[in-house]
Design an enzyme around this catalytic site. Sequence first.
Site, PDB file in Angstrom:
ATOM      1  N   GLU A 190      44.795  38.337  51.023  1.00 29.54           N
ATOM      2  CA  GLU A 190      45.199  36.529  50.725  1.00 29.54           C
ATOM      3  C   GLU A 190      46.315  36.290  50.583  1.00 29.54           C
ATOM      4  O   GLU A 190      47.012  36.884  50.041  1.00 29.54           O
ATOM      5  CB  GLU A 190      44.028  36.581  49.584  1.00 29.54           C
ATOM      6  CG  GLU A 190      43.816  34.815  49.259  1.00 29.54           C
ATOM      7  CD  GLU A 190      42.928  34.529  48.703  1.00 29.54           C
ATOM      8  OE1 GLU A 190      41.910  34.880  47.746  1.00 29.54           O
ATOM      9  OE2 GLU A 190      42.428  32.945  48.418  1.00 29.54           O
ATOM     10  N   LYS A 218      32.300  41.807  45.915  1.00 28.57           N
ATOM     11  CA  LYS A 218      33.517  41.993  46.209  1.00 28.57           C
ATOM     12  C   LYS A 218      33.874  41.953  44.833  1.00 28.57           C
ATOM     13  O   LYS A 218      33.744  40.751  44.186  1.00 28.57           O
ATOM     14  CB  LYS A 218      34.091  40.958  46.612  1.00 28.57           C
ATOM     15  CG  LYS A 218      35.567  40.399  47.160  1.00 28.57           C
ATOM     16  CD  LYS A 218      36.185  40.045  48.065  1.00 28.57           C
ATOM     17  CE  LYS A 218      36.448  38.340  48.305  1.00 28.57           C
ATOM     18  NZ  LYS A 218      37.020  37.746  47.524  1.00 28.57           N
ATOM     19  N   GLU A 256      38.051  41.079  42.946  1.00 27.87           N
ATOM     20  CA  GLU A 256      39.849  41.116  42.686  1.00 27.87           C
ATOM     21  C   GLU A 256      40.299  41.838  41.814  1.00 27.87           C
ATOM     22  O   GLU A 256      39.922  42.140  41.250  1.00 27.87           O
ATOM     23  CB  GLU A 256      39.964  39.900  42.922  1.00 27.87           C
ATOM     24  CG  GLU A 256      39.204  38.622  43.809  1.00 27.87           C
ATOM     25  CD  GLU A 256      39.428  36.814  43.254  1.00 27.87           C
ATOM     26  OE1 GLU A 256      40.689  36.683  41.844  1.00 27.87           O
ATOM     27  OE2 GLU A 256      39.176  36.100  43.345  1.00 27.87           O
ATOM     28  N   ASP A 277      32.536  33.734  44.852  1.00 30.62           N
ATOM     29  CA  ASP A 277      33.252  33.296  43.383  1.00 30.62           C
ATOM     30  C   ASP A 277      32.650  33.824  41.783  1.00 30.62           C
ATOM     31  O   ASP A 277      31.557  32.586  42.245  1.00 30.62           O
ATOM     32  CB  ASP A 277      34.260  32.639  43.693  1.00 30.62           C
ATOM     33  CG  ASP A 277      35.938  33.265  43.027  1.00 30.62           C
ATOM     34  OD1 ASP A 277      35.629  34.169  41.440  1.00 30.62           O
ATOM     35  OD2 ASP A 277      36.858  33.744  43.080  1.00 30.62           O
ATOM     36  N   SER A 278      32.672  34.705  40.966  1.00 30.12           N
ATOM     37  CA  SER A 278      31.892  34.629  40.290  1.00 30.12           C
ATOM     38  C   SER A 278      32.716  34.722  39.284  1.00 30.12           C
ATOM     39  O   SER A 278      34.084  36.127  39.453  1.00 30.12           O
ATOM     40  CB  SER A 278      30.681  34.822  40.411  1.00 30.12           C
ATOM     41  OG  SER A 278      30.846  36.389  41.053  1.00 30.12           O
TER      42      SER A 278
END
Lengths: 298, 345
Positions: A164, A94, A96, A72-73
């Site tokens: 998810e 990746k 989102e 995550d970033s």
Amino acid sequence: MFRWAARRWMSNVPEGAVYGGPREQSLGRRVTLGQLRQKQRRGEAITMVTAYDYPSAVHVDRAGVDVCLVGDSAAMAVDSAVRMLKEGGMDAIKLEGAAPSRITAAKAIVEAGIAVMGHVGLTPQAISVLGGFRPQGKTVESAIKVVETALALQKAGCFSIVLECVPAPVAAAATKALEIPTIGIGAGPFCSGQVLVYHDLLGMLQHPHHAKVTPKFCKQFGHVGDAINKALSEYKQEVESRSFPGPAHTPYRISDADVDGFLNELQKMGLSEAATAAAAAAENVETAGRSSEDNNCS
Amino acid sequence: MFRWAARRWMSNVPEGAVYGGPREQSLGRRVTLGQLRQKQRRGEAITMVTAYDYPSAVHVDRAGVDVCLVGDSAAMVVHGHDTTLPIPLDLMLAHCRAVARGAPRPLLVGDLPFGSYESSPSQAVDSAVRMLKEGGMDAIKLEGAAPSRITAAKAIVEAGIAVMGHVGLTPQAISVLGGFRPQGKTVESAIKVVETALALQKAGCFSIVLECVPAPVAAAATKALEIPTIGIGAGPFCSGQVLVYHDLLGMLQHPHHAKVTPKFCKQFGHVGDAINKALSEYKQEVESRSFPGPAHTPYRISDADVDGFLNELQKMGLSEAATAAAAAAENVETAGRSSEDNNCS
């Protein structure tokens, strides 16, 4: 197109250099997008785990996991994605979400030559609009959206999609509709592969008095937090009882001649109590050393 | 003088505020310099362990350890470098912040990293200030005992920041030391350890780390000083002990990648083995498709919505996807019923 990923062009490691230094060359060993596609075609599940630092990366690597996700970033743009590869040493990024702007961003990043993994369903960066960490795809409209956006991201050039926290039938539909593999988390067993967060699957944050809530879709494959707590408590107890460090962990010696010289100098400096302490310590260490030799320890 | 440390003045948490938010207030609970002095006077050993992120900080806190050191050993155990030299101050501050979030109780000491304090006393003060302001630390540690270091320590103390000194093997100086080599093994070197510890005490340090020196040398320094000593590879005669988190836990141990544990470090756990085992089981269960089973597939879609979903998929021309969804819905329902029967989950 992605075969470059199979050869790690690092500026300090020329290809095939025998003088590349002591670090073992892993040329040709890194998992490639092609290998992921082959696994998917053979019906073999792809494994993914997060890592955040050297030790977790070593463990994920040594366990034979296919994909290591540095979790995550901030939102990706081409510049950020480039930095991820250039400065971060990553093979792919990746991002989102599936709003038109995200799909445009994914396309731009792919066109910049960077492999993109999409992510739909519950997208944690959007908890502001989602109103919390809430599963998605539980209505017809939402379920169709998961499938449609996954297809749009595939069309934009993504090489795989994370699903998810969606119901298993929705994940099954998306997986079937796509040609690229899906990686599920809280999305049931019908995805091409699975991902879990390192600390969650290890029970890293579990503690008798501080149980971090593990997500309900996450199985704890270990109780590392308990092991850590036990070890730290033993360390504390052994330090406070002065049983650690014992002779086995007090390896550095000073010769008897130098001890004598040291004691003399200390006396000259007016530090007679320090000299006494040093003399006692030298004798104590020697006694302990002799008895551990006798007992064949260490 | 150091009573301020007993009360954490955080700008977002007014003292005693009932509206301070959900975070449990630890006012008055944090270990203070005075408490360390009391332990020392009572002959109780002081415990110190390193931490580098939120989870390790939580663990060190909950184990009741007195002092939590955010070490520049992060360069090695977190970032995988061969020495402590590469880590920059900004990255150390990120580690400090993460640790501060996880450890409300122990005294927090942050290492000034190589290159952040050697050029001048004002550079040293600026870096130390950032450690407290931005890093959330209670005190800093700096290595070495050259006159310039002692001057720097004094300047930082005068700026109001508690300083822990560090003599013996100082890893940031491996360039001049010629490697990670124990110190104090000759008369001259042993006396230097004692003298420099005294000089750092005079400069205002509240404690001194003694690293990799023979036990008699550490014993002498500990006796000569009024402030406590914290040993690592320095024998049992110090006021307290410190070890690196990953080393004491055996975190990096792996059947095929045994990181060398320093010989003075006892492994109190075999966490690396536990991690390897857990990751291997995860991989095996994913590949055999036994994970996730029904117990870990919690999100449902109602039968009515499944039907609507199947219809929409057909309309979109995705008939294979519809079939897959229908099969999954039946599979999940069957598995759900049998796990209810078996009283699972």
